[in-house]
Design an enzyme around this catalytic site. Sequence first.
Site, PDB file in Angstrom:
ATOM      1  N   TYR A 119     -10.295 -16.095 -20.553  1.00  0.00           N
ATOM      2  CA  TYR A 119     -10.102 -17.493 -20.916  1.00  0.00           C
ATOM      3  C   TYR A 119     -11.347 -18.177 -21.464  1.00  0.00           C
ATOM      4  CZ  TYR A 119      -5.288 -18.616 -19.960  1.00  0.00           C
ATOM      5  OH  TYR A 119      -3.936 -18.712 -20.043  1.00  0.00           O
ATOM      6  N   GLU A 163      -0.413   1.754   5.736  1.00  0.00           N
ATOM      7  CA  GLU A 163       0.248   1.381   4.488  1.00  0.00           C
ATOM      8  C   GLU A 163       0.749  -0.050   4.503  1.00  0.00           C
ATOM      9  OE1 GLU A 163       3.358   4.041   3.166  1.00  0.00           O
ATOM     10  OE2 GLU A 163       4.249   2.542   1.872  1.00  0.00           O
ATOM     11  N   ASP A 214       4.373   5.590   5.315  1.00  0.00           N
ATOM     12  CA  ASP A 214       5.786   5.955   5.423  1.00  0.00           C
ATOM     13  C   ASP A 214       5.950   7.439   5.093  1.00  0.00           C
ATOM     14  OD1 ASP A 214       6.538   3.409   6.053  1.00  0.00           O
ATOM     15  OD2 ASP A 214       7.290   2.897   4.059  1.00  0.00           O
TER      16      ASP A 214
END
Lengths: 412, 412
Positions: free
Chosen positions: A155, A241, A293
Amino acid sequence: MSKRGGTEQALALAKGKKIRSAEDVLKKVKSLAAELTASTEVDKTLAQLNLPYNCREVVDKDTDEVLAEIESAIYGVAASIMDGEGFSFDIPSRAKGNQMYVPELDRIVLRDTVSKRPFASTATCRKAAVTSRILSLVHELVGKRIHVTKRDLFYTDVKLFEDQGQSDAVLDDLACMLGCTRSSLHVVASEKGVVVGRLTFREDGDFIDCQRMGVGGKAIPPNVDKVSDISSDAAFILLVEKDAAFMRLAEDRFYNTFPCIILTAKGQPDVATRLFLKRLKTTLKIPVLALVDSDPYGLKILSVYMKGSMNMSYDSSNLTTPDIKWLGVRPSDLDRFSIPEQCRLPMSEEDIKTGRRLLEEDFIRANPEWVKELELMLASKVKAEIQALSSFGFQYLTQVYLPLKLQEGDWI
Amino acid sequence: MSKRGGTEQALALAKGKKIRSAEDVLKKVKSLAAELTASTEVDKTLAQLNLPYNCREVVDKDTDEVLAEIESAIYGVAASIMDGEGFSFDIPSRAKGNQMYVPELDRIVLRDTVSKRPFASTATCRKAAVTSRILSLVHELVGKRIHVTKRDLFYTDVKLFEDQGQSDAVLDDLACMLGCTRSSLHVVASEKGVVVGRLTFREDGDFIDCQRMGVGGKAIPPNVDKVSDISSDAAFILLVEKDAAFMRLAEDRFYNTFPCIILTAKGQPDVATRLFLKRLKTTLKIPVLALVDSDPYGLKILSVYMKGSMNMSYDSSNLTTPDIKWLGVRPSDLDRFSIPEQCRLPMSEEDIKTGRRLLEEDFIRANPEWVKELELMLASKVKAEIQALSSFGFQYLTQVYLPLKLQEGDWI
């Protein structure tokens, strides 16, 4: 209430194994830590390897070094003009053809191909202008000792940069050219991770004690170079996780019983968390155990921590933590811990495809035990979340599963 | 470097206004705070209103109260059995038809329709079973004083709950039935927000000083009921949409010059951040000023903080902070601060549709100045991010824009 019975039952299910004292439980992880400390392999650098070909890697540099690098790059440009060769930068190539896997380092680095970026060529004129502008902006940032995001950088001169992809790409070019990490250039990633446990450090001068951070934890800082004086009596780092498991561990103050540092990026790891983990590992030289997981996505997350992503390969030594141990939840845990059928989920077509692709990857193939687990997952077509352990009671994770795993040294 | 000139130019652009001393800058926000303290309207409750009809709202209850509520619900069921009416729960309806906007409270609450959930009916038998199971699980959680996520709760009995939607829905039913918030039931949202600045509190006994949290800040705890002893000398709370702006403010230690508390949920606000903001506002009684992108999405985020979401309307009093002032970036700022054309982005069709829908909403219409700003945005079809301010220099936000805004009391 019925749950207490459930936990006892679960304990019995774990093959009648008893959880011993915290000291006993920690024996195996402590001997793993001792191996790590003794090992000299941990921090190999390209220079130490003495390879028969030239490679390029970036390192963390301090403010003065970065300023000196920028100024010397500009002197180089000036010299090129005086020699009659015109305004031009020498930019290392980050193309795939210039990337190489170095087995000794166990990571991807860049070969030494460099391309010219002259101002007096229609093909590179705009890019040379963008390069000088960003060089000047980075010089300002580093000089003022302030940090911004890539979006902020874009920007500052939208008219020149046109879109953020352009300023981002040139920023990565500059990191390679100056031989320093993107965070040394004071352009940082946004933060997402949190940490609790046996860890103290200074952040921008403030003393932070991660054992006194309630259950919410301390947000991992976006600029790891403001972190200093890291100190810890932890036996290991537990990489989690998901934030639900993090919360359970934090609320139960797991680190009080089993001295450790608990860290999560809440899903896909961001650059700030990866830098922070690497920094902890290098400084403290203690093992990193992962709790993810039991699905291909959990392994993908491990791969990002361990191998990094292709387009940041020039910075792989700062972003990757190669020797993470897979503690759980592993496909073989589902039967060993008698996870109920209802908590096992069928894998989708997409899951299976991802799993098969992972089987081909170097970081899995390097470890036969990982291959075995992944093959088991693909054969059973079953996945499970960390939360599946809640079926034995909310605190089964912290009171039974993890202590048993640690006690038996059950990581691979 | 050129940027210093840029900032001076930007200062000149701000209509030649000078930024005075910090004390002067804060005068207007302090008088706003004084109004708030004087106002008795801030914490209206349903009971105080004495409405001619019955409404239902939940409140935060402590451990013993929740246990008592659960036990009394079970006595009610037992009484129903003894009366020969069978095993049955009385569940308040959370359907849209039972929701009502109360202008005096400026939020949505539930009417008093209650439905029976008997076990001896094929239509509700399963749901009654799920209800008793969750009631028993919550009793365990509250008794043990531990917190879990909705996902954890689901996994304790996947066979019965079948999918998480069912256990989630019954949990919300129970919160209504027991008249307490979901966090009083010790089922919490995952955390996403961070906070820094002039704020100290205790979290689960740990003393937290948010002025000593480096640049990363303190992660907002998932369970706001573990937060106590909130104390602050801040003049206002600065609510920030994005973490890039948060980072800038934290690194520049904006709160040292202008005593404030800086808070962000990093985009769409999560329940934990909303509860925490409400708690700060209620305890400290200082104004909340919002810094969001100048686009319909920024306003949507404000609306979630201020009005909450429809499906949590029974809990609106704990989750919503009605009187947030819109500090910036406002559509009218773009011209007033001479934001360069290149930093203004065209609105998409979707943006314009969202903007038009917002114009119809009560919380916008209640404030004619907000309507004017939104109409200006829709007429110009232009949006801008907070980062657009970086075009005047990286520290323009903290050194020029915000001080000027505060000095002029330029919020609506």
